[in-house]
Structure formats: structure tokens, C-alpha cells
Design an enzyme around this catalytic site. Structure first.
Site, PDB file in Angstrom:
ATOM      1  N   GLU A  30     -33.601   8.922   3.409  1.00 51.98           N
ATOM      2  CA  GLU A  30     -32.896   9.940   4.358  1.00 51.98           C
ATOM      3  C   GLU A  30     -33.356  10.435   4.648  1.00 51.98           C
ATOM      4  OE1 GLU A  30     -30.705  11.829   4.429  1.00 51.98           O
ATOM      5  OE2 GLU A  30     -30.462  11.155   2.004  1.00 51.98           O
ATOM      6  N   GLU A  54     -33.578  12.131   0.715  1.00 52.71           N
ATOM      7  CA  GLU A  54     -34.837  12.070   0.472  1.00 52.71           C
ATOM      8  C   GLU A  54     -34.820  10.470  -0.415  1.00 52.71           C
ATOM      9  OE1 GLU A  54     -36.788  16.267   1.318  1.00 52.71           O
ATOM     10  OE2 GLU A  54     -37.043  15.089  -0.555  1.00 52.71           O
TER      11      GLU A  54
END
Length: 350
Positions: free
Chosen positions: A175, A317
Site C-alpha cells: 500500500e 509498500e
């Protein structure tokens, strides 16, 4: 809400037969029983999930979901919102941590834009699943409408379908979204009935005063939300587009028989929401690492999860999950490649 499309799909069970075969094989390999520790259980778990005698993590699909958060209006992040769009460009250009790890692992990397306040400076290489220019300010109103939640969940399910099309043996969701530790903390507090102070942390680097302000903002959001613990209601009220998409992606992967390697704090919040929606999903989750974000410990406990690594990471991430992949590959290589006592003509213990 109608969720028949991706919510009610049956989630298959791990294969008990393959689990038992893998367990038996581990007992015959040329080593003292149990001496490879959690590498043994990882291989056995994957064999059961993949319904195979030769578990593997060669084909990996990574999907990074990006979105902005209206709660940034409350001054809860050390970074400006424009960074979300800029980082989307960095992912595509290959400069982000997850981009480096995807290349290193030979994994496919997708970058999915669910809606940013500032449009990303690139469109090539970005999957545009934009819902709105970020969520509403969850401290003052519901973060998203029922329709927007449905769109985010469906975007995650589409990512799971693409992973299935690539015949992925393992899925990693990541994310990006300035302000998303505030949203994730609020969702976790609501699902776990915990106070904000128990789950709010520094995120991208807040000082003690910043964390204290963040706690106050989350408390306001929780007071507005009330006591509803139903996962879809919580996601709609307090979530982010990327958190909801991760929830949909995990359920979608499990429904398609793809094991999921869960990243840090924010992805674990999505995993908790997904497991509350579909308890059968829990068996499809492997947990990569113990994030340095303080609330992660409570989430892992709630999911009865034992992460593979603890490297004091808190980047997001999907980076922590990517770093854990070589450990899983080692577990598979040892399981598949070692000789048995019979093969090697070595006497086993009596």
C-alpha cells in the site's frame, strides 16, 4: 450491500493429504527431526495450500494499492499528500524499495491507483482503478460511501484474478497513501474494541507530540463511528480505498487458491478485516514480518500470527513481505531437494 460477486465465493480448504505427506517427508529428511524449525512448517503449510508435494514460491505477484486520505486535513502526517502521487511514479520508474525487491525476486509488480488528491505524474504502467480523489475526512464523516467501498473491494478482487491469470504461487499486497496509518489504526481500534492510544504509532515519522495529536484525531473518529464492529461498516466509516482493496484482494486470492504473504501494519489491518469477513481466509495467510509500528503486535496477536522476520521495518509498500520471500524459497528448496535417510543410506534415529 451485495457481495455475491467476490465475498461469497467458496474459499477452498488446505489439502490435509498434502500436509500429511509433507510432514512425513520432513520426518525422513537427512536431519534431526524438527531441526529446520519454522522452515519445516512453512514448507508443510505451503504444500497443503498449493495442493502439491513440491511447494514453491517462484512465481510471485505483487500489487501495490495507492490512495489518498481526507483525514490528512487534520495534520496527522509528516509528509504532504502530494507524495502519494509522486510515489506512484517512483514505483513505476523502478526507484522505490518494492520496485527493487520485485526485480530482485523476479516478481511481477502492479501499481494500482484507487484515487489520489494530486494526480500521479505518470499514467503509463499504472492501473487506473480510481474511485475518487481520496477518501473523505474520517474524523468528521464516513470515509467512503457503500458504493465506494464496493468499488475498492472489487478492485482488490480484480488484482487477485490477475494474480491467478499469472499462475502466481504467492501474492503480496502493498500500500501507499499518506495518512494511511491513521486510517488503519482507526479500523483496527474499531474491530478490536481497543482505545486509540493502544494502536496509534509514528507512521512515517511523527514525534511524540504528533502521535498524541494523531490519537486525538482517531478518538474523534471512533466517537463518531460508534460501536459497530461489522467489518464492512468499519471499512466504510474509517478505512481507506487501499485498505479495502487489500481486504478484497486477500479474500479473492484465497478463493482462487493463492496463498497470501502479509506485509506490515496496514496490510495486517486489512487481513484482520478480511478474516473477520471470511474466517476461512485465515489459513491462506502467511505473515512476513513484525513491523516496528507499535500497534502491529496487538494485530498479530488477534490473528494468532507468528511472523517470519523481525527487522524493525516500517516502510510499507509490501517491502517487508518481499524481503521474507527468500526465506520461503529456502524452505521450499530444502523440503524438495534434501535426501531422505533411505535415499542417502544414512541411518535414522531409532
Amino acid at each position: 450491500m451485495t457481495h455475491s460477486a467476490h465475498w461469497q465465493k467458496a474459499i477452498p480448504s488446505p489439502s490435509q493429504q498434502h500436509r500429511e505427506t509433507a510432514l512425513a517427508r520432513q520426518g525422513q529428511l537427512t536431519k534431526p527431526a524438527g531441526s529446520l524449525g519454522r522452515l519445516e512448517t512453512l514448507a508443510i503449510t505451503l504444500a497443503a495450500l498449493q495442493h502439491t508435494d513440491t511447494p514453491a514460491a517462484d512465481r510471485i505477484s505483487i500489487a501495490v494499492f495507492a490512495a489518498d486520505h481526507g483525514v490528512c486535513a487534520e495534520g496527522i502526517s509528516a509528509f504532504p499528500q502530494a507524495v502519494t502521487g509522486q510515489m506512484i511514479a517512483n514505483f513505476v520508474a523502478g526507484g522505490a524499495a518494492i520496485s527493487v525487491m520485485a526485480r530482485h525476486l523476479g516478481a511481477t509488480l502492479e501499481v494500482i491507483n484507487l484515487g489520489t488528491a494530486t494526480p500521479p505524474p505518470v499514467s503509463d504502467g499504472v492501473i487506473d482503478d480510481s474511485i475518487a480523489a481520496g477518501t473523505a475526512n474520517l474524523a468528521r464523516q464516513s470515509a467512503m460511501s457503500t458504493m465506494q467501498l464496493e468499488q475498492a473491494l472489487a478492485a482488490g478482487d480484480r488484482a487477485a484474478q490477475r494474480a491467478a491469470d499469472q499462475q502466481a504461487q504467492l501474492f503480496i499486497g502493498g500500500e501507499m497513501g499518506i495518512g494511511n496509518t491513521t486510517s488503519a489504526s482507526a479500523v483496527a481500534c474499531a474491530l478490536l474494541a481497543e482505545p486509540a492510544v493502544a494502536l496509534a504509532g509514528p507512521g512515517t515519522g511523527l514525534d511524540a507530540e504528533g502521535v498524541s495529536h494523531k490519537v486525538t484525531v482517531i478518538e474523534r473518529a471512533l466517537a463518531r463511528h460508534g460501536d459497530n464492529r461489522e467489518p464492512l461498516a468499519v471499512l466504510s466509516s474509517l478505512g481507506g480505498f487501499e485498505i479495502a482493496a487489500l481486504t478484497g484482494a486477500m479474500i479473492g486470492c484465497a478463493a482462487r487458491g493463492i496463498p497470501v504473504l502479509v506485509d506490515g501494519f496496514i496490510v495486517t489491518v486489512a487481513a484482520l478485516a478480511a478474516a473477520r469477513l471470511r474466517p476461512a481466509l485465515r489459513e491462506w495467510l502467511l505473515f512476513a514480518h513484525h513491523s516496528r509500528e507499535p500497534g502491529h503486535t496487538r494485530l498479530l496477536d488477534a490473528l494468532d500470527a507468528e511472523p517470519i522476520l523481525n527487522l524493525s521495518m516500517r516502510l510499507g509498500e509490501g517491502s517487508g513481505a518481499a524481503v521474507a520471500v527468500p526465506v520461503i524459497r529456502n524452505a521450499c528448496a530444502l523440503h524438495n531437494g534434501m535426501a531422505t535417510f533411505a535415499d542417502a543410506g544414512v541411518a535414522s534415529s531409532q
